[in-house]
Design a protein around this motif. Structure first.
Motif, PDB file in Angstrom:
ATOM      1  N   CYS A   7      72.482   2.888  -8.686  1.00 27.33           N
ATOM      2  CA  CYS A   7      71.209   2.501  -8.062  1.00 27.33           C
ATOM      3  C   CYS A   7      70.078   3.259  -8.750  1.00 27.33           C
ATOM      4  CB  CYS A   7      71.207   2.844  -6.570  1.00 27.33           C
ATOM      5  SG  CYS A   7      72.379   1.889  -5.591  1.00 27.33           S
ATOM      6  N   VAL A   8      68.863   2.781  -8.528  1.00 26.08           N
ATOM      7  CA  VAL A   8      67.690   3.517  -8.970  1.00 26.08           C
ATOM      8  C   VAL A   8      66.857   3.805  -7.725  1.00 26.08           C
ATOM      9  CG1 VAL A   8      66.329   1.440  -9.509  1.00 26.08           C
ATOM     10  CG2 VAL A   8      65.756   3.622 -10.599  1.00 26.08           C
ATOM     11  N   ALA A   9      66.405   5.049  -7.626  1.00 28.31           N
ATOM     12  CA  ALA A   9      65.549   5.465  -6.513  1.00 28.31           C
ATOM     13  C   ALA A   9      64.130   5.615  -7.038  1.00 28.31           C
ATOM     14  CB  ALA A   9      66.044   6.773  -5.926  1.00 28.31           C
ATOM     15  N   HIS A  10      63.207   4.869  -6.438  1.00 34.84           N
ATOM     16  CA  HIS A  10      61.791   4.963  -6.780  1.00 34.84           C
ATOM     17  C   HIS A  10      61.121   5.854  -5.733  1.00 34.84           C
ATOM     18  CE1 HIS A  10      62.041   0.691  -8.718  1.00 34.84           C
ATOM     19  NE2 HIS A  10      62.567   1.616  -9.481  1.00 34.84           N
ATOM     20  N   ASP A  11      60.674   7.023  -6.150  1.00 36.20           N
ATOM     21  CA  ASP A  11      59.944   7.926  -5.257  1.00 36.20           C
ATOM     22  C   ASP A  11      58.461   7.607  -5.430  1.00 36.20           C
ATOM     23  OD1 ASP A  11      62.224   9.327  -4.290  1.00 36.20           O
ATOM     24  OD2 ASP A  11      62.301  10.429  -6.183  1.00 36.20           O
ATOM     25  N   ILE A  12      57.914   6.865  -4.475  1.00 38.05           N
ATOM     26  CA  ILE A  12      56.582   6.279  -4.614  1.00 38.05           C
ATOM     27  C   ILE A  12      55.496   7.310  -4.320  1.00 38.05           C
ATOM     28  CG2 ILE A  12      55.045   4.472  -3.782  1.00 38.05           C
ATOM     29  CD1 ILE A  12      57.574   2.826  -3.160  1.00 38.05           C
ATOM     30  N   GLU A  13      54.575   7.423  -5.264  1.00 37.21           N
ATOM     31  CA  GLU A  13      53.432   8.326  -5.123  1.00 37.21           C
ATOM     32  C   GLU A  13      52.158   7.564  -4.780  1.00 37.21           C
ATOM     33  OE1 GLU A  13      53.188  10.811  -8.624  1.00 37.21           O
ATOM     34  OE2 GLU A  13      55.345  11.164  -8.587  1.00 37.21           O
ATOM     35  N   VAL A  14      51.962   6.385  -5.416  1.00 37.60           N
ATOM     36  CA  VAL A  14      50.763   5.578  -5.223  1.00 37.60           C
ATOM     37  C   VAL A  14      51.197   4.130  -5.060  1.00 37.60           C
ATOM     38  CG1 VAL A  14      48.600   4.815  -6.288  1.00 37.60           C
ATOM     39  CG2 VAL A  14      49.435   7.121  -6.718  1.00 37.60           C
ATOM     40  N   ALA A  15      50.577   3.409  -4.097  1.00 37.48           N
ATOM     41  CA  ALA A  15      50.957   2.014  -3.872  1.00 37.48           C
ATOM     42  C   ALA A  15      49.767   1.225  -3.335  1.00 37.48           C
ATOM     43  CB  ALA A  15      52.110   1.931  -2.878  1.00 37.48           C
ATOM     44  N   LEU A  16      49.768  -0.075  -3.620  1.00 39.94           N
ATOM     45  CA  LEU A  16      48.759  -0.953  -3.040  1.00 39.94           C
ATOM     46  C   LEU A  16      48.821  -0.867  -1.514  1.00 39.94           C
ATOM     47  CD1 LEU A  16      46.595  -3.172  -3.397  1.00 39.94           C
ATOM     48  CD2 LEU A  16      48.464  -4.829  -3.327  1.00 39.94           C
ATOM     49  N   ASP A  17      50.034  -0.876  -0.968  1.00 42.47           N
ATOM     50  CA  ASP A  17      50.234  -0.704   0.469  1.00 42.47           C
ATOM     51  C   ASP A  17      50.376   0.792   0.742  1.00 42.47           C
ATOM     52  OD1 ASP A  17      51.102  -0.491   3.089  1.00 42.47           O
ATOM     53  OD2 ASP A  17      52.736  -1.941   2.867  1.00 42.47           O
ATOM     54  N   PRO A  18      49.387   1.421   1.377  1.00 38.36           N
ATOM     55  CA  PRO A  18      49.443   2.859   1.609  1.00 38.36           C
ATOM     56  C   PRO A  18      50.690   3.319   2.360  1.00 38.36           C
ATOM     57  CG  PRO A  18      47.262   2.008   2.150  1.00 38.36           C
ATOM     58  CD  PRO A  18      48.144   0.820   1.896  1.00 38.36           C
ATOM     59  N   ALA A  19      51.312   2.448   3.135  1.00 35.48           N
ATOM     60  CA  ALA A  19      52.512   2.820   3.886  1.00 35.48           C
ATOM     61  C   ALA A  19      53.689   3.144   2.961  1.00 35.48           C
ATOM     62  CB  ALA A  19      52.899   1.702   4.850  1.00 35.48           C
ATOM     63  N   LEU A  20      53.677   2.664   1.729  1.00 31.52           N
ATOM     64  CA  LEU A  20      54.777   2.932   0.799  1.00 31.52           C
ATOM     65  C   LEU A  20      54.677   4.307   0.138  1.00 31.52           C
ATOM     66  CD1 LEU A  20      55.218  -0.509  -0.998  1.00 31.52           C
ATOM     67  CD2 LEU A  20      56.722   0.543   0.695  1.00 31.52           C
ATOM     68  N   ALA A  21      53.464   4.858   0.042  1.00 32.64           N
ATOM     69  CA  ALA A  21      53.291   6.167  -0.582  1.00 32.64           C
ATOM     70  C   ALA A  21      54.086   7.221   0.184  1.00 32.64           C
ATOM     71  CB  ALA A  21      51.815   6.537  -0.635  1.00 32.64           C
ATOM     72  N   GLY A  22      54.846   8.020  -0.558  1.00 38.55           N
ATOM     73  CA  GLY A  22      55.670   9.059   0.066  1.00 38.55           C
ATOM     74  C   GLY A  22      57.049   8.589   0.474  1.00 38.55           C
ATOM     75  N   THR A  23      57.367   7.311   0.239  1.00 36.03           N
ATOM     76  CA  THR A  23      58.703   6.811   0.575  1.00 36.03           C
ATOM     77  C   THR A  23      59.560   6.733  -0.685  1.00 36.03           C
ATOM     78  OG1 THR A  23      58.235   4.442   0.252  1.00 36.03           O
ATOM     79  CG2 THR A  23      57.736   5.385   2.436  1.00 36.03           C
ATOM     80  N   THR A  24      60.856   6.599  -0.477  1.00 30.76           N
ATOM     81  CA  THR A  24      61.794   6.373  -1.572  1.00 30.76           C
ATOM     82  C   THR A  24      62.420   5.006  -1.367  1.00 30.76           C
ATOM     83  OG1 THR A  24      62.261   8.735  -1.803  1.00 30.76           O
ATOM     84  CG2 THR A  24      63.886   7.209  -2.727  1.00 30.76           C
ATOM     85  N   GLN A  25      62.308   4.157  -2.374  1.00 31.18           N
ATOM     86  CA  GLN A  25      62.870   2.810  -2.335  1.00 31.18           C
ATOM     87  C   GLN A  25      64.076   2.789  -3.266  1.00 31.18           C
ATOM     88  OE1 GLN A  25      61.437   0.326  -0.320  1.00 31.18           O
ATOM     89  NE2 GLN A  25      60.265   2.078   0.411  1.00 31.18           N
ATOM     90  N   VAL A  26      65.261   2.492  -2.719  1.00 24.72           N
ATOM     91  CA  VAL A  26      66.490   2.485  -3.500  1.00 24.72           C
ATOM     92  C   VAL A  26      66.894   1.045  -3.759  1.00 24.72           C
ATOM     93  CG1 VAL A  26      68.902   3.209  -3.573  1.00 24.72           C
ATOM     94  CG2 VAL A  26      67.192   4.692  -2.502  1.00 24.72           C
TER      95      VAL A  26
END
Length: 133
Positions: free
Chosen positions: A86-105
């Motif tokens: 898998c790849v884990a994306h540790d989101i720092e900046v996003a169009l949707d502010p709710a995604l910032a600070g999350t990890t998307q696997v």
């Protein structure tokens, strides 16, 4: 698993349990996914038929036009790490502010110059299919 480089979107497909598929930004959506050797990533996806915002500045465009621009575009960036297929994306900046600070696997499947990132969500299977640029 060699993700490093630029990837162009081929298809963003969501498949329901019954097999019915949809394409959130249409079958002709465009996108670019970039992975750097030092562990950074960026993804942008857009509907192909987006209209330019009217006016001299995007911030001065009518609210409805800005809402449509938001609804037809998706992006985020941050760091990434490959883990157990898998790849884990540790989101720092996003169009949707709710995604910032999350990890998307995402599950990863690479076959030659084709990359598939997939994740089950809400009884549906989300798959983004990319081709090496």
């Amino acid at each position: 698993m060699d993700l490093v480089g630029a990837w162009r979107l081929v298809e963003w497909r969501i498949t329901c349990t019954g097999g019915q598929a949809s394409h959130p930004f249409g079958r002709d959506a465009t996108g670019l996914l970039c992975y750097t050797p030092d562990g950074h990533m960026s993804i942008t996806v857009a509907r192909a038929d987006r209209r330019p915002l009217p006016g001299a500045s995007p911030r001065q465009a009518p609210v409805e036009a800005r809402a449509e621009a938001f609804a037809s575009f998706f992006c985020y960036s941050g760091r990434y790490e490959v883990r157990d297929g898998c790849v884990a994306h540790d989101i720092e900046v996003a169009l949707d502010p709710a995604l910032a600070g999350t990890t998307q696997v995402r599950e990863v499947n690479i076959d030659g110059d084709r990359l598939v990132l997939a994740v089950p969500r809400g009884g549906r299977w989300h798959a983004l299919i990319w081709r090496r640029a």
